[in-house]
Write an enzyme that holds these catalytic residues in place. Structure first.
Site, PDB file in Angstrom:
ATOM      1  N   HIS A  73       4.259   2.029  -8.179  1.00  0.00           N
ATOM      2  CA  HIS A  73       3.325   0.896  -8.086  1.00  0.00           C
ATOM      3  C   HIS A  73       2.372   0.874  -9.287  1.00  0.00           C
ATOM      4  CE1 HIS A  73       4.172   1.571  -3.657  1.00  0.00           C
ATOM      5  NE2 HIS A  73       4.407   0.273  -3.771  1.00  0.00           N
ATOM      6  N   GLY A  97       0.813  -1.206   0.000  1.00  0.00           N
ATOM      7  CA  GLY A  97       0.000   0.000   0.000  1.00  0.00           C
ATOM      8  C   GLY A  97       0.848   1.259   0.000  1.00  0.00           C
ATOM      9  N   GLY A 111       8.830  -4.679  -8.527  1.00  0.00           N
ATOM     10  CA  GLY A 111       9.675  -3.577  -8.964  1.00  0.00           C
ATOM     11  C   GLY A 111      11.157  -3.914  -8.878  1.00  0.00           C
ATOM     12  N   HIS A 129       2.358   4.793  -5.005  1.00  0.00           N
ATOM     13  CA  HIS A 129       2.861   5.949  -5.755  1.00  0.00           C
ATOM     14  C   HIS A 129       2.960   5.531  -7.228  1.00  0.00           C
ATOM     15  CE1 HIS A 129       6.605   3.739  -5.648  1.00  0.00           C
ATOM     16  NE2 HIS A 129       6.631   3.791  -4.323  1.00  0.00           N
ATOM     17  N   ALA A 130       3.502   6.444  -8.040  1.00  0.00           N
ATOM     18  CA  ALA A 130       3.526   6.202  -9.494  1.00  0.00           C
ATOM     19  C   ALA A 130       4.287   4.917  -9.839  1.00  0.00           C
ATOM     20  CB  ALA A 130       4.156   7.397 -10.199  1.00  0.00           C
ATOM     21  N   GLN A 180      14.958  -8.351  -3.634  1.00  0.00           N
ATOM     22  CA  GLN A 180      13.660  -9.001  -3.441  1.00  0.00           C
ATOM     23  C   GLN A 180      13.228  -9.721  -4.718  1.00  0.00           C
ATOM     24  OE1 GLN A 180      10.154  -7.334  -1.251  1.00  0.00           O
ATOM     25  NE2 GLN A 180       9.480  -6.752  -3.293  1.00  0.00           N
TER      26      GLN A 180
HETATM   27  O1  PAF Z   1       7.760  -4.907  -2.050  1.00  0.00           O
HETATM   28  C1  PAF Z   1       6.831  -4.936  -1.220  1.00  0.00           C
HETATM   29  O2  PAF Z   1       5.998  -4.025  -1.124  1.00  0.00           O
HETATM   30  C2  PAF Z   1       6.717  -6.112  -0.277  1.00  0.00           C
HETATM   31  O3  PAF Z   1       7.969  -6.581   0.114  1.00  0.00           O
HETATM   32  C3  PAF Z   1       5.854  -7.263  -0.832  1.00  0.00           C
HETATM   33  C4  PAF Z   1       6.459  -7.861  -2.095  1.00  0.00           C
HETATM   34  C5  PAF Z   1       4.456  -6.734  -1.149  1.00  0.00           C
HETATM   35  C6  PAF Z   1       5.728  -8.383   0.196  1.00  0.00           C
HETATM   36  O4  PAF Z   1       5.168  -7.922   1.381  1.00  0.00           O
END
Ligand code: PAF
Length: 278
Positions: free
Chosen positions: A33, A27, A144, A30-31, A150
């Site tokens: 996402h 949540g 992203g 921003h742009a 990640q």
């Molecule tokens: O990148 C994120 O916002 C978080 O690490 C994710 C992938 C939603 C997992 O909680």
């Protein structure tokens, strides 16, 4: 656009939807996402975004409690961006029983770079993403490149569990001065915000120098870290790595990435830049 909060509602809303594209988020959108959602929409018939601040990926003393929760504004943005479905579960819905890590990503990846400074973080990310994948059953999922490590952990997760999900990396969205967009940028004080773009500038300088033929990656990283420290940053790391594995690059590696994490005041920022050698 529908907003559902339970696994049962989610399953009903997903029935017969064709190819599903998924963007997991915490949540405070921003742009950046929204560009990930756009990518998901291009690859799929039906787009789903999740909004869940995952307690399992925050360490003691991190910002879980104060992480901005802005569900109504997030849903308004997602509706404008033509998202089809939002899944916004409560903690008790996603973790109905006390949850420990379901997944231990390979230590060489998960305990390096950010993982060295945030123990358990990537196991917490992998666990929630596995649970979300299990509920949403997407055909593709978009993450992203801003969170480069990640993305590597999630690609590893799909291999480890043989998940038939295509993982797509979305480009980092940046402010006009180059600062990577992040929900955490709002923690920066008014005096810190203009200084924050130095992180991106240091990475761009490393990339330019490598493109110019320099191959002493540790020295480039060390020099950038020194300049950041002189400007008042607390540096966790600056590094140049092989883009796919995030291991130290070998002489033959042509696809590199330079990554950094550093704190400006109380705000920890991360950023990275891919480098393709000719
Ligand atoms: O990148 C994120 O916002 C978080 O690490 C994710 C992938 C939603 C997992 O909680």
């Amino acid at each position: 656009m529908r907003v559902v909060h339970s696994a049962a509602e989610l399953a009903a809303a997903l029935a017969g939807r064709g190819r599903v594209g998924f963007v997991p988020t915490m949540g405070n959108l921003h742009a950046g996402h929204l560009s990930l959602l756009e990518l998901a929409r291009r690859h799929a018939d039906f787009s789903v975004a999740s909004i869940f601040v995952n307690p399992l990926q925050f360490g003691a003393g991190e910002d879980f409690e104060r992480y901005p929760r802005t569900l109504d504004a997030d849903c308004a943005q997602l509706a404008d961006a033509a998202c089809d479905l939002v899944f916004a579960p409560a903690v008790s819905e996603l973790y109905p029983v006390p949850q420990t890590f379901l997944v231990e990503p390979p230590a060489a990846l998960a305990n390096d770079l950010c993982g060295a400074f945030r123990p358990g973080h990537f196991a917490g990310v992998a666990t929630v993403v596995l649970k979300l994948f299990n509920l949403v059953r997407p055909d593709i999922a978009v993450f992203g490149k801003k969170d480069y490590q990640q993305l590597a952990v999630i690609r590893g997760l799909t291999r480890q569990f043989n998940l038939p999900i295509e993982i797509v990396g979305g480009e980092t969205a940046r402010a006009a001065d180059g600062l990577a967009l992040s929900s955490r940028n709002q923690y920066l004080g008014a005096d810190e915000r203009p200084r924050a773009a130095q992180l991106a500038r240091e990475l761009a300088a490393i990339a330019r120098t490598i493109a110019g033929g320099e191959r002493d990656y540790p020295r480039l990283a060390h020099d950038a870290a020194r300049r950041l420290k002189m400007a008042g940053w607390q540096v966790d790391y600056v590094a140049v790595r092989a883009a796919e594995t995030l291991a130290e690059p070998g002489a033959d590696d042509r696809e590199l990435v330079t990554l950094a994490a550093a704190r400006l005041g109380a705000t920890r920022l991360i950023d990275n830049l891919e480098i393709r050698l000719a």
